[in-house]
Design a protein around this motif. Structure first.
Motif, mmCIF file in Angstrom:
data_model
loop_
_atom_site.group_PDB
_atom_site.id
_atom_site.type_symbol
_atom_site.label_atom_id
_atom_site.label_comp_id
_atom_site.label_asym_id
_atom_site.label_seq_id
_atom_site.Cartn_x
_atom_site.Cartn_y
_atom_site.Cartn_z
ATOM 1 N N ASP A 122 22.143 9.716 28.849
ATOM 2 C CA ASP A 122 23.563 9.368 28.927
ATOM 3 C C ASP A 122 23.883 8.701 30.261
ATOM 4 O O ASP A 122 24.658 7.746 30.331
ATOM 5 C CB ASP A 122 24.427 10.613 28.740
ATOM 6 C CG ASP A 122 24.384 11.132 27.305
ATOM 7 O OD1 ASP A 122 24.079 10.330 26.402
ATOM 8 O OD2 ASP A 122 24.633 12.337 27.093
ATOM 9 N N THR A 123 23.271 9.214 31.330
ATOM 10 C CA THR A 123 23.470 8.625 32.653
ATOM 11 C C THR A 123 22.982 7.189 32.672
ATOM 12 O O THR A 123 23.640 6.284 33.201
ATOM 13 C CB THR A 123 22.720 9.441 33.717
ATOM 14 O OG1 THR A 123 23.296 10.742 33.791
ATOM 15 C CG2 THR A 123 22.802 8.785 35.089
ATOM 16 N N GLU A 126 25.308 4.780 30.757
ATOM 17 C CA GLU A 126 26.530 4.476 31.508
ATOM 18 C C GLU A 126 26.277 3.406 32.560
ATOM 19 O O GLU A 126 27.183 2.647 32.920
ATOM 20 C CB GLU A 126 27.061 5.743 32.171
ATOM 21 C CG GLU A 126 27.680 6.744 31.203
ATOM 22 C CD GLU A 126 28.196 7.979 31.913
ATOM 23 O OE1 GLU A 126 28.317 7.924 33.153
ATOM 24 O OE2 GLU A 126 28.472 8.980 31.245
ATOM 25 N N ARG A 153 25.253 6.053 38.725
ATOM 26 C CA ARG A 153 26.366 6.860 38.233
ATOM 27 C C ARG A 153 27.051 7.617 39.354
ATOM 28 O O ARG A 153 28.288 7.704 39.406
ATOM 29 C CB ARG A 153 25.869 7.835 37.173
ATOM 30 C CG ARG A 153 26.971 8.718 36.607
ATOM 31 C CD ARG A 153 26.442 9.660 35.566
ATOM 32 N NE ARG A 153 27.516 10.434 34.957
ATOM 33 C CZ ARG A 153 27.326 11.368 34.036
ATOM 34 N NH1 ARG A 153 26.110 11.627 33.611
ATOM 35 N NH2 ARG A 153 28.352 12.023 33.542
#
Length: 329
Positions: A122-123, A126, A153
């Motif tokens: 997910d990081t 992003e 991030r």
């Protein structure tokens, strides 16, 4: 001591890596004897996993095509690689028309990912941006990719060991703005803290990345993808080329995309349509010029070469060769 079920799954993973595995090799990897390997193979066959027995000197076991997909064993890095491929395909339009299949496959893998791997994925997503040029992507180190994504991030400096195109190695501290997928490669763009200027680095040339203490402010202005394209168009090369081309932005960009050339778009005068053909200044840098005359010929728009004179000579030479060939019976 691993439980028998765990060894059976390990056997499946070994067979899924491809090729024929001898009984001796499998026994050594599993820490059991040959008879136990055969018993584990029988258990896989009972589960409808298509395991084939290969006879002969180099015989053993291998997976055969089955009537259905067997349970798939993936390591963390392999699962991550599959998900990145699905994401790249979805975002660059390289999937089949059955887009739902890619999305459901991605969801299934994400559902069984360990929590810490899912968070790192997910990081990374992003921090990721795409330009408009898809391609078959290279394979940077997964650890480097995720470490830099985490630094993006949380806006933390990251130390990288980098090898440039000339083979020179250096260690740099980078304030990474984002990760960009462009034309088949992964890039990270950010400020090189030592020189205080923005730089773009190929991820496959970074051999190590380590997050450092501290933080930095996110920059204002263009996003990471636009920064990468602008960096390519203004990179230091042997020749600085300036042209004036009469045409629309779309006509010029079809042959000289943003990653190759910088286009100075003049504001249209009152009542003038944005797509109207007009003179636009095009600037680019190149190590060689021999590829440009054919591009200008294929563009088929009026143009003026401001610099360098070497390009003018190459264009005239190409025009004379084409005219000579055209006159031949």
């Amino acid at each position: 001591m691993p439980r028998p079920t765990g060894r059976v799954l390990t056997l499946l993973e070994l067979l899924q890596s491809g090729g024929t595995r001898t009984v001796a090799e499998l026994a050594d990897r599993l820490g059991v004897d040959g008879r136990t390997v055969r018993r584990y193979v029988d258990q896989l066959i009972d589960l409808d996993v298509p395991v084939e027995s290969v006879r002969g000197r180099y015989g053993g076991y291998r997976l055969a095509p089955g009537c259905r997909l067997p349970p798939l064993m993936l390591s963390d890095d392999e699962a991550l690689a599959v998900l990145l491929g699905l994401v790249a395909g979805l975002r660059t339009g390289l999937t089949t028309t059955e887009r739902t299949a890619s999305e459901t496959a991605s969801a299934k893998i994400r559902r069984v990912l360990p929590t810490h791997v899912a968070r790192r994925l997910d990081t990374f997503l992003e921090a990721l941006a795409f330009t408009d040029q898809p391609g078959d992507f290279d394979a940077p180190d997964a650890g480097v990719l995720l470490t830099i994504a985490d630094a993006v991030r949380h806006r933390r400096p990251v130390s990288i060991r980098y090898t440039d195109r000339d083979g020179r190695r250096s260690e740099r501290t980078l304030h990474a703005y984002g990760i960009v997928a462009h034309s088949g490669r992964w890039y990270v763009t950010g400020k090189d803290a030592r020189i205080g200027e923005d730089r773009t680095f190929r991820l496959d040339r970074i051999v190590d990345a380590r997050t450092l203490p501290g933080s930095f402010e996110a920059p204002v202005g263009p996003g990471p993808a636009q920064r990468v394209l602008s960096g390519f168009a203004t990179a230091e090369y042997r020749y600085a080329v300036t042209l004036r081309i009469h045409g629309t932005v779309e006509q010029i960009r079809a042959h000289l995309p943003a990653g190759v050339a910088r286009l100075e778009e003049y504001e249209p005068v009152a009542g003038e349509d944005q797509v109207t053909e007009r003179w636009l200044r095009v600037e680019l840098r190149a190590e060689r010029l021999d590829w440009l005359p054919p591009v200008l010929a294929s563009l088929d728009r009026p143009f003026v070469i401001e610099r360098p004179d070497e390009l003018r000579d190459l264009v005239i030479g190409l025009a004379e060769r084409l005219a000579s060939h055209a006159r031949q019976a």
